[in-house]
Motif scaffolding. Structure first.
Motif, short mmCIF file in Angstrom:
data_model
loop_
_atom_site.label_atom_id
_atom_site.label_comp_id
_atom_site.label_asym_id
_atom_site.label_seq_id
_atom_site.Cartn_x
_atom_site.Cartn_y
_atom_site.Cartn_z
N MET A 137 0.83 -1.20 0.00
CA MET A 137 0.00 0.00 0.00
C MET A 137 0.86 1.25 0.00
SD MET A 137 -2.94 1.10 2.79
CE MET A 137 -4.17 -0.04 2.16
N GLN A 138 0.39 2.27 -0.75
CA GLN A 138 1.12 3.53 -0.82
C GLN A 138 0.18 4.71 -0.54
OE1 GLN A 138 4.27 4.10 -3.73
NE2 GLN A 138 3.77 2.13 -4.67
N ALA A 139 0.80 5.82 -0.17
CA ALA A 139 0.04 7.04 0.10
C ALA A 139 0.86 8.25 -0.32
CB ALA A 139 -0.30 7.13 1.59
N LEU A 140 0.16 9.34 -0.52
CA LEU A 140 0.82 10.62 -0.77
C LEU A 140 0.93 11.39 0.53
CD1 LEU A 140 -0.91 11.78 -4.08
CD2 LEU A 140 1.25 10.55 -3.81
N VAL A 141 2.12 11.93 0.80
CA VAL A 141 2.36 12.68 2.04
C VAL A 141 3.17 13.93 1.70
CG1 VAL A 141 2.34 10.59 3.46
CG2 VAL A 141 4.52 11.43 2.53
N VAL A 142 3.20 14.87 2.63
CA VAL A 142 4.03 16.07 2.49
C VAL A 142 5.41 15.75 3.05
CG1 VAL A 142 4.36 18.47 3.14
CG2 VAL A 142 2.07 17.62 2.60
N ALA A 143 6.41 15.76 2.19
CA ALA A 143 7.78 15.42 2.61
C ALA A 143 8.56 16.63 3.09
CB ALA A 143 8.53 14.76 1.45
N GLN A 144 8.29 17.80 2.52
CA GLN A 144 8.97 19.03 2.94
C GLN A 144 7.98 20.19 2.98
OE1 GLN A 144 12.90 20.02 1.14
NE2 GLN A 144 12.59 18.20 -0.15
N LYS A 145 8.16 21.08 3.97
CA LYS A 145 7.42 22.34 4.05
C LYS A 145 8.44 23.46 4.22
CE LYS A 145 3.08 20.76 6.16
NZ LYS A 145 2.16 20.96 7.31
N ILE A 146 8.44 24.40 3.27
CA ILE A 146 9.43 25.48 3.29
C ILE A 146 8.69 26.81 3.27
CG2 ILE A 146 11.46 26.45 2.15
CD1 ILE A 146 11.71 23.71 0.68
N MET A 197 5.37 23.19 -0.54
CA MET A 197 5.12 21.83 -0.06
C MET A 197 5.53 20.82 -1.14
SD MET A 197 1.43 22.58 1.76
CE MET A 197 1.28 20.98 2.53
N VAL A 198 6.38 19.91 -0.74
CA VAL A 198 6.84 18.84 -1.62
C VAL A 198 6.04 17.58 -1.29
CG1 VAL A 198 8.79 17.44 -2.39
CG2 VAL A 198 9.15 19.83 -1.72
N VAL A 199 5.29 17.09 -2.25
CA VAL A 199 4.45 15.91 -2.06
C VAL A 199 5.15 14.69 -2.63
CG1 VAL A 199 2.22 14.83 -2.56
CG2 VAL A 199 2.36 17.32 -2.16
N GLU A 200 5.27 13.64 -1.82
CA GLU A 200 5.91 12.40 -2.23
C GLU A 200 4.96 11.22 -2.05
OE1 GLU A 200 10.63 13.28 -1.11
OE2 GLU A 200 9.49 11.73 -0.03
N HIS A 201 5.23 10.16 -2.82
CA HIS A 201 4.55 8.89 -2.56
C HIS A 201 5.45 8.04 -1.68
CE1 HIS A 201 6.94 6.27 -5.29
NE2 HIS A 201 7.04 7.37 -6.05
N ARG A 202 4.84 7.37 -0.73
CA ARG A 202 5.59 6.52 0.18
C ARG A 202 4.80 5.24 0.44
NH1 ARG A 202 7.68 10.82 4.82
NH2 ARG A 202 9.15 11.95 3.47
N PHE A 203 5.54 4.18 0.72
CA PHE A 203 4.89 2.97 1.17
C PHE A 203 4.38 3.22 2.58
CE2 PHE A 203 7.79 1.28 -2.09
CZ PHE A 203 6.86 0.59 -2.86
N LYS A 204 3.07 3.12 2.71
CA LYS A 204 2.44 3.44 3.98
C LYS A 204 1.17 2.62 4.10
CE LYS A 204 1.73 7.54 6.81
NZ LYS A 204 1.77 9.01 6.83
N THR A 205 1.01 1.91 5.18
CA THR A 205 -0.10 0.97 5.29
C THR A 205 -1.05 1.34 6.41
OG1 THR A 205 -0.69 -1.38 5.52
CG2 THR A 205 1.16 -0.58 6.84
N SER A 206 -2.32 0.98 6.24
CA SER A 206 -3.21 0.94 7.39
C SER A 206 -2.67 -0.09 8.35
CB SER A 206 -4.62 0.53 6.95
OG SER A 206 -5.13 1.38 5.95
#
Length: 731
Positions: A137-146, A197-206
């Protein structure tokens, strides 16, 4: 009506070719049902949720199955448990499972296989983490905030997982796409107070609660599959279902009825995502969603612009379509191809605003599921808690042509129910169309410290199971008859419209308190899935809606609007409660157009507000809940829209609930007194019948009832003790 029933029986016969009787809608006569209902076939349950924990062996399963059989269980839902003497999905496990199925078969019982070693479904006992990490499973998250203000130069390296870089202005919510060159950004802020805001995809599970997790906790150690990718689900089936097929496939559709899923959802921080999401989004919606992602990922409660709200609704529209097609449909198709049924319940069925964020859309997810389900846990149904959400599962089965809807009941109840309360909780679901019962929890006796639920130890429990067997069988026969459809405003909820959610729940209760049987439909059903007739919209189960009620919605699709107008032109009744939708969507919600009041001149519109249903307390109160206060204009509008109700009382009461099913030659009415007071009224039911019988699911007895009939109706005296049910069959 007779011609319609005869035609419907023929359709059912064709559709059921190659299926077992319990897999399709049946239209028997009342006499045929009466011959069977005292000792119903085991396919109609009920079943306990049985955990293969500890040192399970042949002696243990023989003992436990004999105990289940003696209690009155006719089937068993079985899950691989913790500390088994063989690894989950190993050759040793399947050899033992073969023995288990053979022992079940000896007792003429049936099996539902829990599709994982815990929940939510889709982690294959940890095999995705171990063997197929790229399919997690993957999700989109904010990786950086500048942060940046006017004139600031923002320079930063961007990782390979980045999918979008966006600057958001805190002053007005405006967004600007920030260009990326050579894996870096170099951007100068214009006027305003910005956050890049830099948006990345990451492996992230429920989190998963896996019985193969040595830590015995619910965490992210064993990742779920990528629900949005059909290839990941096919891999899941290869890990699990295909191995069961190799081991016990000869009993598929016989002793083994199907696979049982549990709470697949995205309980994550971030947005559900899969590598093909943007491609699929562009195909469906025709635009690039990436510039909007950062706005969606701001902290909950952040005020979005109108444009951002609509784009986010488009995101959840596409997500829910991909969830359906990537996870639920492959499993439903696989089960159908292997003579099995797929049954599953979601998470948050009683909290639709939460469900839209984690699963997208209830009825959409259930479209290809043969046995749609709900669960009732904690305190979701109790004598102080009015809960209509079980009707979601029943409605999905009705709309898409399936005979049954199931419940997982009693897990983690606080406080735990006794036998009387268990009966009440099940009656609340039977009268809302649920007709297959699974009860929690029955651990294998190989774990001395584990005990089955206390109500199972009560001497009165076998009598309750006998009642459940007959009720489940009878209420699975024939077809539903609901002629009223209530619109589920999921698309409004995608836009964060809590008022639409509250109005929907309140309208459910209003209809139930006025003895109006109804189904819940969604935009998909309204726009395309229901079969349009002259002034009717028919389900795949054969019931036809003559009334559609839309409660306080803010958004409606153009396709649904067109179908409603044609439905009304043919004589159907359309009722907008609270308001008409302000937006009409076409291909996209982003570009939804403003509606015009004149567009709804063909419908009934009643302005106002239903009071929201109170939040249930943590513990039962000293007094029962009061009836809902409904504006008189709403009640009168509903009464006018439902011209020919199935039933009416001599004097009004909010205590009675009912549902009706149609056999080949009879009407079946189930009545339930939802109050703590005695109920005594005369009830007039709509039926062409001439003979009324009371069918007692506790004893199996059938007795004649004195009734008077005229002009296609029968008037029957109805007396119910507190929380009692009664079944009348009008032949």
């Amino acid at each position: 009506m007779k011609a319609f029933v005869a035609g419907f029986v023929a359709i059912c016969s064709v559709a059921a070719a190659g299926q077992q009787p319990w897999q399709s809608i049946q239209m028997p006569t009342a006499a045929q049902v009466a011959q069977t209902w005292k000792t119903p076939p085991p396919e109609y349950g009920p079943e306990p949720y049985y955990g293969l924990n500890g040192a399970v062996n042949e002696t243990v399963i023989r003992h436990d199955l004999d105990t289940m059989k003696a209690l009155g269980y006719q089937a068993v839902t079985v899950q691989a448990g913790y500390d088994m003497p063989f690894a989950y999905l190993s050759q040793g496990y399947f050899a033992f499972f073969r023995t288990f199925v053979e022992e079940v078969k000896k007792r003429n019982m049936r099996v539902w296989i829990v599709d994982d070693a815990g929940y939510p479904s889709g982690f294959a006992g940890g095999k995705f983490t171990e063997l197929k990490p790229e399919m997690r499973m993957q999700a989109l998250v904010v990786a950086q905030k500048i942060p940046a203000t006017m004139g600031d130069s923002v320079k930063a390296a961007i990782g390979p997982a980045a999918v979008a870089v966006t600057a958001i202005n805190a002053d007005d919510g405006a967004t600007v796409s920030v260009p990326v060159s050579d894996k870096a950004i170099n951007w100068t802020a214009p006027v305003g107070h910005w956050t890049v805001m830099v948006v990345e995809h990451r492996f992230k599970t429920s989190p998963t609660r896996s019985d193969t997790n040595p830590k015995r906790v619910k965490d992210g150690t064993q990742s779920l599959e990528d629900y949005l990718d059909p290839a990941a689900t096919m891999q899941y089936l290869a890990f699990t279902h295909e191995q069961y097929k190799n081991a016990v496939g000869d009993e598929f559709g016989k002793t083994i009825m199907g696979f049982r899923g549990d709470e697949p959802d995205y309980s994550i921080s971030g947005l559900p995502w899969t590598p093909k999401f943007f491609e699929r989004f562009s195909e469906i919606k025709g635009y690039d969603i990436r510039p909007s992602l950062a706005a969606f990922l701001q902290p909950r409660g952040t005020k979005l612009t109108d444009k951002q709200i609509r784009a986010k609704a488009d995101y959840y529209d596409v997500f829910s379509q991909m969830f359906r097609d990537g996870f639920f449909k492959p499993q439903g198709d696989w089960c159908a191809a292997n003579h099995l049924e797929y049954q599953v319940h979601l998470n948050h069925e009683e909290m639709e605003m939460d469900l839209t964020r984690s699963e997208g859309e209830f009825l959409r997810d259930m479209k290809y599921v043969q046995v749609p389900g709900i669960d009732t846990i904690w305190h979701q149904i109790w004598k102080d808690t009015i809960s209509d959400f079980p009707r979601l599962a029943a409605s999905a089965s009705h709309v898409y042509g399936h005979p049954r809807a199931f419940t997982e009941s009693f897990a983690a109840y606080r406080p735990a129910p006794d036998v009387d309360m268990a009966r009440y909780i099940l009656n609340e679901q039977f009268v809302r169309g649920v007709n297959l019962v699974e009860t929690m929890y029955f651990p294998a006796s190989s774990t001395p410290s584990a005990h089955r639920s206390a109500y199972m130890e009560d001497a009165a429990y076998p009598a309750l199971l006998a009642y459940v067997r007959r009720m489940s069988y009878l209420m699975s026969m024939g077809r539903p008859t609901s002629s009223v459809a209530l619109y589920l405003p999921s698309s409004s909820m995608w836009m964060g419209d809590e008022a639409a959610d509250a109005a929907f729940v309140s309208t459910e209760r209003m209809l139930s308190e006025r003895q109006i049987d109804f189904d819940i439909i969604n935009d998909d059903a309204l726009a395309k899935d229901l079969i349009a007739g002259r002034g009717t919209l028919a389900t795949a189960s054969g019931n036809r809606y003559g009334t559609v009620i839309l409660p306080n919605i803010s958004l409606l699709s153009q396709a649904a609007l067109d179908r409603l107008r044609g439905f009304a032109d043919g004589g159907g009744h359309v009722l907008f409660l609270g308001r008409t939708p302000s937006l009409i969507s076409g291909r996209t919600i982003l570009d939804a157009r403003a509606s015009k009041p004149a567009e709804f001149s063909w419908a009934s519109v009643v302005a106002g507000e239903l009071s929201p249903t109170p939040t249930p307390p943590a513990q039962p109160p000293a007094s029962p809940p009061t009836a809902q206060i409904v504006p008189d204009a709403f009640a009168q509008a509903v009464k006018h829209a439902v011209l020919i109700p199935d039933m009416r009382l001599d004097t009004a009461s909010t205590a009675l609930r009912y549902t009706r099913r149609l056999l080949k030659d009879a009407d079946v009415y189930l009545f339930f007194n939802e109050s703590a007071e005695d109920f005594s009224h005369k009830v007039t039911v709509r039926s062409d019948g001439r003979r009324v019988e009371r069918w007692d699911p506790q004893t199996g007895s059938i007795t004649p009832v004195a009734a008077t009939g005229r002009n296609g109706s029968m008037t029957i005296p109805l007396s119910l003790k507190p929380y009692e049910t009664n079944i009348f069959v009008v032949r």
